[in-house]
Design a protein around this motif. Structure first.
Motif, PDB file in Angstrom:
ATOM      1  N   PRO A   1     -29.970   6.353  17.074  1.00  0.00           N
ATOM      2  CA  PRO A   1     -30.251   7.792  16.990  1.00  0.00           C
ATOM      3  C   PRO A   1     -29.672   8.433  15.725  1.00  0.00           C
ATOM      4  N   ALA A   2     -30.215   9.562  15.331  1.00  0.00           N
ATOM      5  CA  ALA A   2     -29.721  10.299  14.159  1.00  0.00           C
ATOM      6  C   ALA A   2     -28.256  10.639  14.367  1.00  0.00           C
ATOM      7  N   GLY A   3     -27.457  10.447  13.314  1.00  0.00           N
ATOM      8  CA  GLY A   3     -26.043  10.781  13.380  1.00  0.00           C
ATOM      9  C   GLY A   3     -25.189   9.729  14.061  1.00  0.00           C
ATOM     10  N   ALA A   4     -25.804   8.631  14.483  1.00  0.00           N
ATOM     11  CA  ALA A   4     -25.033   7.579  15.170  1.00  0.00           C
ATOM     12  C   ALA A   4     -24.542   6.543  14.166  1.00  0.00           C
ATOM     13  N   TRP A   5     -23.617   5.732  14.633  1.00  0.00           N
ATOM     14  CA  TRP A   5     -23.045   4.682  13.789  1.00  0.00           C
ATOM     15  C   TRP A   5     -23.401   3.340  14.420  1.00  0.00           C
TER      16      TRP A   5
ATOM     17  N   ALA B   1     -23.596   5.991  -3.799  1.00  0.00           N
ATOM     18  CA  ALA B   1     -24.662   5.920  -2.787  1.00  0.00           C
ATOM     19  C   ALA B   1     -24.920   7.274  -2.140  1.00  0.00           C
ATOM     20  N   LEU B   2     -23.864   8.086  -2.014  1.00  0.00           N
ATOM     21  CA  LEU B   2     -24.025   9.369  -1.323  1.00  0.00           C
ATOM     22  C   LEU B   2     -24.427  10.505  -2.267  1.00  0.00           C
ATOM     23  N   ALA B   3     -24.291  10.274  -3.572  1.00  0.00           N
ATOM     24  CA  ALA B   3     -24.577  11.346  -4.537  1.00  0.00           C
ATOM     25  C   ALA B   3     -26.012  11.881  -4.463  1.00  0.00           C
ATOM     26  N   PRO B   4     -27.011  11.040  -4.186  1.00  0.00           N
ATOM     27  CA  PRO B   4     -28.377  11.608  -4.062  1.00  0.00           C
ATOM     28  C   PRO B   4     -28.617  12.310  -2.715  1.00  0.00           C
ATOM     29  N   ARG B   5     -27.568  12.494  -1.932  1.00  0.00           N
ATOM     30  CA  ARG B   5     -27.612  13.155  -0.624  1.00  0.00           C
ATOM     31  C   ARG B   5     -28.561  12.457   0.370  1.00  0.00           C
ATOM     32  N   PRO B   6     -28.401  11.149   0.581  1.00  0.00           N
ATOM     33  CA  PRO B   6     -29.215  10.504   1.625  1.00  0.00           C
ATOM     34  C   PRO B   6     -28.662  10.899   2.993  1.00  0.00           C
ATOM     35  N   ASP B   7     -29.478  10.831   4.028  1.00  0.00           N
ATOM     36  CA  ASP B   7     -28.937  11.075   5.366  1.00  0.00           C
ATOM     37  C   ASP B   7     -28.809   9.760   6.142  1.00  0.00           C
ATOM     38  N   ILE B   8     -29.149   8.664   5.466  1.00  0.00           N
ATOM     39  CA  ILE B   8     -28.983   7.338   6.077  1.00  0.00           C
ATOM     40  C   ILE B   8     -28.175   6.480   5.114  1.00  0.00           C
TER      41      ILE B   8
ATOM     42  N   THR C   1      -7.925   0.861   5.541  1.00  0.00           N
ATOM     43  CA  THR C   1      -7.654   1.934   6.506  1.00  0.00           C
ATOM     44  C   THR C   1      -8.124   3.267   5.934  1.00  0.00           C
ATOM     45  N   ARG C   2      -7.811   3.482   4.661  1.00  0.00           N
ATOM     46  CA  ARG C   2      -8.183   4.758   4.032  1.00  0.00           C
ATOM     47  C   ARG C   2      -9.706   4.882   3.930  1.00  0.00           C
ATOM     48  N   LEU C   3     -10.333   3.807   3.486  1.00  0.00           N
ATOM     49  CA  LEU C   3     -11.790   3.845   3.310  1.00  0.00           C
ATOM     50  C   LEU C   3     -12.483   4.050   4.657  1.00  0.00           C
ATOM     51  N   ARG C   4     -11.965   3.396   5.689  1.00  0.00           N
ATOM     52  CA  ARG C   4     -12.553   3.549   7.019  1.00  0.00           C
ATOM     53  C   ARG C   4     -12.442   5.006   7.481  1.00  0.00           C
ATOM     54  N   ARG C   5     -11.286   5.617   7.200  1.00  0.00           N
ATOM     55  CA  ARG C   5     -11.064   7.012   7.592  1.00  0.00           C
ATOM     56  C   ARG C   5     -12.031   7.927   6.833  1.00  0.00           C
ATOM     57  N   GLU C   6     -12.160   7.679   5.519  1.00  0.00           N
ATOM     58  CA  GLU C   6     -13.055   8.512   4.707  1.00  0.00           C
ATOM     59  C   GLU C   6     -14.502   8.359   5.158  1.00  0.00           C
ATOM     60  N   LEU C   7     -14.853   7.112   5.459  1.00  0.00           N
ATOM     61  CA  LEU C   7     -16.227   6.856   5.906  1.00  0.00           C
ATOM     62  C   LEU C   7     -16.542   7.644   7.169  1.00  0.00           C
ATOM     63  N   ARG C   8     -15.616   7.600   8.101  1.00  0.00           N
ATOM     64  CA  ARG C   8     -15.827   8.288   9.371  1.00  0.00           C
ATOM     65  C   ARG C   8     -15.944   9.798   9.142  1.00  0.00           C
TER      66      ARG C   8
ATOM     67  N   GLU D   1     -19.173  14.852   8.503  1.00  0.00           N
ATOM     68  CA  GLU D   1     -19.451  16.029   7.662  1.00  0.00           C
ATOM     69  C   GLU D   1     -20.904  16.087   7.219  1.00  0.00           C
ATOM     70  N   LEU D   2     -21.424  14.934   6.828  1.00  0.00           N
ATOM     71  CA  LEU D   2     -22.776  14.911   6.254  1.00  0.00           C
ATOM     72  C   LEU D   2     -23.835  14.537   7.297  1.00  0.00           C
ATOM     73  N   SER D   3     -23.420  14.405   8.540  1.00  0.00           N
ATOM     74  CA  SER D   3     -24.339  14.022   9.632  1.00  0.00           C
ATOM     75  C   SER D   3     -25.141  12.777   9.268  1.00  0.00           C
ATOM     76  N   LEU D   4     -24.438  11.787   8.784  1.00  0.00           N
ATOM     77  CA  LEU D   4     -25.124  10.567   8.338  1.00  0.00           C
ATOM     78  C   LEU D   4     -25.430   9.648   9.519  1.00  0.00           C
ATOM     79  N   THR D   5     -26.542   8.985   9.433  1.00  0.00           N
ATOM     80  CA  THR D   5     -26.822   7.866  10.330  1.00  0.00           C
ATOM     81  C   THR D   5     -26.391   6.623   9.565  1.00  0.00           C
TER      82      THR D   5
END
Lengths: 271, 348
Positions: free
Chosen positions: B24-28, B136-143, B159-166, B171-175
């Motif tokens: 689903p949209a917004g899921a991981w 990868a996120l600079a073009p504002r993808p939602d996936i 640990t830091r990267l995992r935290r930032e990713l989450r 924030e960006l409602s990424l799938t």
């Protein structure tokens, strides 16, 4: 103990054989060039100022080799890309076709070109209509150089492109690039050093071409034809300076190539 | 939303086939599988850089199977970052961005502000992944597709990267579809876990379900289940008030009560942490499986220990705390009692 000593002795003999073989081959390759340069180098360079025909032949050689190389870079790079990325139908067959000009004797290549592009052929007649007659012209020289040396460029360019991780292009595609734009923005700069080296190899091969050129265009004379002309007309001593200058000219791309290879390849994936 | 239907794709001689799931949209989503199981091929086919031979890829509900990658609105981060080595960090980050300022702001947000003028060869593994993520996120993808982005990063950076990713995902409602070998990541990050094996999808389920109810013995072993017994199951006597699917499982002289899907059951799977140990029987318990055994091995793993009992001639592994080992005096040769709930015995 005795067996160990025998083993060491055999090892030394084998090592001596390897070194001797290597030295012999190197001598075989280097000796003629060194002798030629010693005998003809200084006179050849000295003759450059006064020998108008030699200067003209050298200029013509450099000019036509450069045109042939530029044309090949323009037409051969996309072909090399398609072959490297395995996006060409019957790529193996195309690869084999490209190797063919390297395998046939160069006078035979000249004859084939004469048949295909000579005045009597439809293609030759069409080219002549456009003012690009192949026989006895610069066009013929360029064509002969291109025929015998372009496969070297395409082959080396293909390897240079293949060394660039294709996933760089994949990333570029997801960042909005079309396939051509990704190849231009990513693969071209990453393979740039290899492409330049391929072009240098081609140029070096083109300036040394004789067999195919002499069939198509005896006059105007490129340096290799002039050297042969003086050898047959005036003897070895007269041909030596021309030949030596040609060798010196060939050393330039060799040095460029060495410096290019000394650099780090950019295309290797960063890890 | 990411959905694939009966997807088939090829990478050289390797073929990925019969993959079907919906995220689903917004899921991981987490993609698990051993090396060569087709995880990267799946991601690349969804991104469009690899052609789907058959089946469909749907993004945001639209069929994009024949849409080129540049028009799919998908960002991808590979394990080795694959930053363009001929460009600086800033040039990398701005590569696909319509809004260069946003790209640079994103890089700063991810802690790459000090690195912008540097060449990418000067970066550490963690820094590279941060920059690759910003790019990868600079073009504002939602996936966002992540191919083991944390594998080459040191534990602190991970640990830091995992935290930032989450945080970015929220924030960006990424799938997000994330390939990983780390079961911890699967448990903590994932809403859906997809298990691949030799180019086929074995199971797609919530991570908890995948770990508790693996589809096969091979899946259970890959997912780290300590106890996988081969045997056969028989239904319990009629009139039992057990929950549906409760069966009696026999492996040699070992008999267990477990729960599984009806059909051909050939294995019982028990996770080590579901085996409770005691020195002797006693007290009342609702657990259906109480087994006597002898300790044959105790292996300490930091604060935890892996205790192997011999029960009815079969090894049964329990994961307990190191404190329990000393408290219970579990030493090789000592007797112990293992208690396992029927619901912790997964029959498949």
């Amino acid at each position: 103990m005795a067996a160990t000593a025998r083993g060491r002795g055999a090892h030394r003999i084998a090592a001596a054989g390897v070194v001797t073989g290597a030295v012999l081959l190197l001598a075989l390759l280097a000796l003629p060039i060194v002798v030629l340069l010693i005998r003809g180098g200084i006179p050849g360079l000295g003759q450059l100022g006064a020998d108008h025909e030699l200067r003209a032949a050298l200029w013509l050689t450099a000019q036509t080799a450069t045109i042939a190389t530029l044309l090949t870079v323009l037409l051969g790079t996309p072909l090399a890309y398609l072959l490297a990325r395995a996006r060409m139908p019957a790529g193996a067959l195309v690869g084999a076709l490209l190797d063919l000009p390297l395998l046939i004797p160069h006078p035979v290549a000249g004859m084939a070109l004469l048949l295909a592009f000579g005045r009597a052929s439809p293609a030759g007649a069409a080219l002549a209509q456009l003012g690009l007659a192949v026989v006895g012209s610069r066009t013929g020289i360029v064509l002969a150089m291109l025929f015998v040396a372009a496969p070297l460029y395409v082959s080396a360019a293909r390897e240079a492109i293949a060394r660039v991780d294709e996933r760089y292009e994949s990333v570029a595609r997801t960042l909005g690039d079309s396939p051509m734009r990704a190849a231009w923005r990513v693969t071209r700069p990453l393979a740039g050093r290899g492409l330049l080296a391929a072009a240098v190899v081609m140029w070096a091969r083109a300036i040394s071409e004789f067999g195919a050129i002499v069939i198509l265009t005896y006059n105007p004379k490129v340096a290799s034809v002039l050297s042969y002309d003086r050898f047959t007309g005036e003897g070895l001593e007269a041909a030596l300076p021309v030949a030596a200058v040609l060798v010196i000219l060939a050393l330039v791309p060799l040095l460029v190539l060495r410096s290019l290879r000394a650099g780090t390849a950019l295309g290797e994936p960063a890890r | 939303m990411i959905a694939v239907e009966a997807l088939r794709s090829r990478a050289g001689a390797f073929v990925l086939r019969d993959v079907t799931f919906s995220l689903p949209a917004g899921a991981w989503g987490i993609v698990l599988g051993s090396a060569g199981s087709g995880k990267t091929t799946l991601l690349e086919t969804i991104a469009g850089v690899r052609r789907a031979e058959s089946g469909r890829v749907l993004l945001r509900g639209a069929d994009v199977t024949r849409v080129p990658p540049e028009r799919r609105g998908v960002g991808i981060v590979y394990q080795h970052a694959l930053l363009f080595p001929h460009l600086t960090v800033e040039e990398n980050v701005r590569y696909g961005a319509d809004e260069p300022d946003y790209a640079v702001a994103l890089a700063r947000r991810l802690g790459a502000g000090q690195l912008l003028t540097r060449g990418v060869r000067e970066l550490s593994g963690g820094e590279r992944q941060m920059v690759a993520l910003a790019r990868a996120l600079a073009p504002r993808p939602d996936i966002l597709l992540l191919d083991e982005p944390l594998a080459a990063v040191d534990p602190r950076g991970r640990t830091r990267l995992r935290r930032e990713l989450r945080a970015l995902q929220r924030e960006l409602s990424l799938t997000v579809l994330h390939v990983t070998h780390d079961f911890g990541e699967a448990g903590t990050l994932g809403d859906l876990a997809i298990l691949l094996d030799e180019g086929r999808m074995v199971q797609a389920a919530a991570p908890e379900t995948l770990f508790r109810r693996p589809a096969s013995a091979a899946a259970a072993e890959f997912l780290g289940a300590e106890n996988v017994f081969a045997g056969s199951a028989t239904p319990l006597a009629p009139g039992s008030d057990d929950e549906a699917g409760t069966m009696q499982f026999h492996a040699g002289s070992l008999t267990l009560v477990g729960v599984g899907e009806t059909g051909a059951v050939a294995h019982a799977v028990i996770r080590g942490e579901d085996v409770v140990l005691a020195r002797e029987r006693g007290g009342t318990t609702s657990a259906r499986n109480v087994l006597d055994g002898v300790v044959v091995e105790v292996v300490a793993h930091g604060a935890l220990a892996r205790v192997t009992l011999e029960v009815e001639g079969l090894p049964l592994v329990a994961s307990v705390t190191a404190g329990s080992v000393s408290e219970l005096g579990l030493l090789p040769g000592s007797r112990a009692v293992a208690t396992i709930k029927a619901t912790a015995v997964h029959l498949c």
